[in-house]
Design an enzyme around this catalytic site. Structure first.
Site, PDB file in Angstrom:
ATOM      1  CG  MET A  13      15.834  -2.014  13.231  1.00  0.00           C
ATOM      2  SD  MET A  13      14.772  -3.485  13.375  1.00  0.00           S
ATOM      3  CE  MET A  13      14.298  -3.423  15.101  1.00  0.00           C
ATOM      4  N   GLY A  40      10.576   0.767   7.377  1.00  0.00           N
ATOM      5  CA  GLY A  40      11.220   1.169   6.134  1.00  0.00           C
ATOM      6  C   GLY A  40      10.216   0.980   5.013  1.00  0.00           C
ATOM      7  CG  ASN A 186       1.745  12.640   0.293  1.00  0.00           C
ATOM      8  OD1 ASN A 186       2.289  13.598  -0.290  1.00  0.00           O
ATOM      9  ND2 ASN A 186       2.196  12.169   1.451  1.00  0.00           N
ATOM     10  CG  LEU A 223      -6.186  13.021  -3.023  1.00  0.00           C
ATOM     11  CD1 LEU A 223      -7.400  13.262  -3.913  1.00  0.00           C
ATOM     12  CD2 LEU A 223      -5.226  14.198  -3.096  1.00  0.00           C
ATOM     13  CG  ASP A 254       5.151   2.227   3.328  1.00  0.00           C
ATOM     14  OD1 ASP A 254       5.377   2.904   2.304  1.00  0.00           O
ATOM     15  OD2 ASP A 254       5.732   2.429   4.407  1.00  0.00           O
TER      16      ASP A 254
END
Length: 310
Positions: A13, A40, A186, A223, A254
């Site tokens: 949440m 999430g 990343n 990047l 995501d």
């Protein structure tokens, strides 16, 4: 018929506070706005893929608190199969306090809660669903043994596996990711996990190839404003960035991973799928929120047309 994508991972949440600046130690500031939403990394990636039209199943755990049923209902509202969402008795659901500054940059805390209970046995229980998937997505907001078990399952069953190693975990054993198809960090995550610097493109390539030498097939390094790089043992491909005015960068990574899995499942060759995913992620940062920022196909088409991206 849409390709099936499975996500073995986390849900949270999101407790989002919009701020003018971060408070100093011991300082109290008034914040201009607050929002609560669903997040999430696992659930975000699942929703991004589902929003684009993929048939998505989620393997995750929720608590027996008030948030648990809400998380399950949100996944179902987004068309995601919740057959393998397990409620953990006596556990709180995962939460993520998020602080978003005026320029759209964010700072995030996560409390795993029930996510920590996601186990290899949950993966085994979902074996039939996972076996039927075109790709299995994973992150590091759950127990590492569950991640290793899922990678091994995919390698054994011939299902494409995609791991977003976030948040980066210093105890991640790269040797146990042998056979992983796609590793998507990343540059800071790549530096931590490879133990090598990533300040220049040459250093990024060297760090990525140090992981490839240990059994990972492809490394995709995001990047930020410099786009991304797809690196294999003998090739480097640049994924161009998209210039937009950021509103909220929460969940952009995501959006990239979930949409990449979708486009790959649609039969796009990897570089085209990654390029498309970078554009989808760029659209997400022009909107507030996490899952609420993920576009439908029609909205994405409009964004591409507005930016002359075809």
């Amino acid at each position: 018929m849409p390709e099936k994508i499975a996500v073995v991972g986390s849900n949270m949440m999101d407790l989002v506070t919009y701020i003018d600046r971060m408070p100093g130690r011991g300082e109290t500031l008034e914040a201009p706005d607050f929002a609560m939403g669903f997040g999430g990394k696992g659930a975000n990636q699942a929703v991004a893929a589902a929003r684009l039209g993929s048939d998505v199943a989620m393997v995750t755990c929720v608590g027996d608190d008030g948030f648990g049923p809400q998380v399950r209902a949100n996944l179902e509202t987004n068309g995601i199969d919740t057959t393998h969402v397990r409620t953990v008795e006596g556990s709180a659901s995962g939460v993520a306090p998020i602080f978003v500054e005026r320029d759209g940059e964010n700072a995030i805390l996560i409390v795993k809660g029930a996510n920590a209970a996601l186990a290899p046995s949950d993966v085994d229980a979902a074996a039939e669903t996972l076996r039927a998937a075109s790709a299995i997505l994973m992150q590091l907001e759950v127990d590492l043994e569950t991640v290793y078990h899922t990678v091994a399952f995919g390698a054994r069953e011939g299902v494409t596996t995609i791991l977003n190693p976030a948040p980066a975990h210093p105890d991640l054993d790269i040797a146990r990711l042998d056979g992983l198809d796609w590793f998507c960090p990343n540059e800071s995550e790549l530096a931590m996990l490879s133990g090598l610097p990533t300040g220049t493109d040459d250093e990024v390539i060297a760090a990525a190839r140090s992981l490839i030498e240990r059994g990972i097939h492809n490394v995709v390094v995001t990047l930020g404003g410099r786009g991304a790089r797809r690196i294999t043992a003998d090739t480097v491909e640049e994924i161009a960035p998209v210039s937009v005015s950021p509103v909220d960068t929460t969940g952009a990574g995501d959006a990239f991973i979930g949409s990449f899995a979708h486009f790959l499942g649609q039969g796009m060759e990897p570089t085209a799928a990654l390029t498309r995913a970078a554009r989808y992620a760029a659209l997400s940062i022009t909107r507030r929120g996490t899952q609420t920022s993920y576009a439908t196909p029609a909205e994405f088409d409009d964004f591409l047309s507005e930016h002359g991206l075809g």
